[in-house]
Design an enzyme around this catalytic site. Structure first.
Site, short mmCIF file in Angstrom:
data_model
loop_
_atom_site.label_atom_id
_atom_site.label_comp_id
_atom_site.label_asym_id
_atom_site.label_seq_id
_atom_site.Cartn_x
_atom_site.Cartn_y
_atom_site.Cartn_z
N GLU A 3 -57.02 -44.30 67.53
CA GLU A 3 -58.06 -43.58 66.81
C GLU A 3 -57.62 -43.23 65.39
O GLU A 3 -58.43 -43.22 64.47
CB GLU A 3 -58.54 -42.34 67.59
CG GLU A 3 -57.46 -41.35 67.96
CD GLU A 3 -56.74 -41.64 69.26
OE1 GLU A 3 -56.57 -40.67 70.04
OE2 GLU A 3 -56.29 -42.78 69.50
N CYS B 30 -55.10 -37.17 71.81
CA CYS B 30 -54.12 -36.09 71.73
C CYS B 30 -54.65 -35.03 70.76
O CYS B 30 -55.65 -35.24 70.06
CB CYS B 30 -52.76 -36.63 71.27
SG CYS B 30 -52.70 -37.10 69.52
N CYS C 249 -54.88 -36.21 67.04
CA CYS C 249 -56.02 -37.11 66.85
C CYS C 249 -57.34 -36.34 66.95
O CYS C 249 -58.29 -36.64 66.21
CB CYS C 249 -55.99 -38.24 67.86
SG CYS C 249 -54.65 -39.43 67.55
N HIS D 15 -51.68 -43.85 66.60
CA HIS D 15 -52.61 -44.01 67.71
C HIS D 15 -53.83 -44.83 67.29
O HIS D 15 -54.16 -44.92 66.10
CB HIS D 15 -53.06 -42.64 68.21
CG HIS D 15 -51.95 -41.85 68.83
ND1 HIS D 15 -52.13 -40.59 69.34
CD2 HIS D 15 -50.64 -42.15 69.04
CE1 HIS D 15 -50.98 -40.13 69.83
NE2 HIS D 15 -50.07 -41.07 69.65
#
Length: 162
Positions: A85, A111, A114, A83
């Site tokens: 991040e 999510c 994360c 992802h």
């Protein structure tokens, strides 16, 4: 006379940059970008994509995995990519930049995985364009740990489970 210029707020400015960063994403399921900022200075950026040297979704397709949640519902997730991040946090570690106390800008609620990384990285504020349809767990973790979570828009991002 031309239209008057409306200067963006700092949050709008950094969110706009995060959107541009997202154009580098190599997975069409999100095309998200992330910007981590401290004292109005960009520290690092990241976008959704496969690990360096591995094939990208845009080139070879998605690597979908079925996930069974605690409540019994099932969903499908592409696991080929990291992802945005995650990639931004890893980039900070790679180049030796402290992101403790920083603000993270992202298109939608992170999510749960994360969110845990954000908490452990010491980020204190998360600004999202909109909510993620499955972001309640992350929102709760941020509340419990004192991380400020703000949304610039009222919308919710709904992902297709295919």
């Amino acid at each position: 006379m031309s239209e008057s210029h409306i200067r963006p707020t700092w949050d709008e400015y950094f969110m706009n940059i995060a959107q541009i960063v997202g154009t580098r994403s190599t997975c069409d399921r999100g095309r998200l970008g992330c910007v981590i900022v401290k004292n109005k200075q960009i520290l690092v950026t990241g976008y959704s994509g496969a690990a360096s040297g591995l094939p990208h979704c845009d080139d070879v397709g998605h690597q979908m995995k079925k996930v069974t949640h605690e409540d019994g519902r099932e969903s499908n997730h592409c696991v080929r990519t990291a992802h945005a991040e995650q990639n931004a946090i890893v980039q900070a570690a790679k180049v030796g930049v402290s992101i403790e106390g920083a603000t993270l800008y992202l298109g939608m609620t992170p999510c749960a995985t994360c969110a845990r990384m954000i908490i452990n990285a010491g980020i204190k504020r998360v600004v999202c364009g909109k909510r993620y349809h499955a972001g309640e767990e992350s929102e709760e973790m941020f509340r419990k740990t004192g991380i400020t979570l703000e949304f610039l828009n009222e919308g919710t991002e709904q992902y297709d489970n295919q």
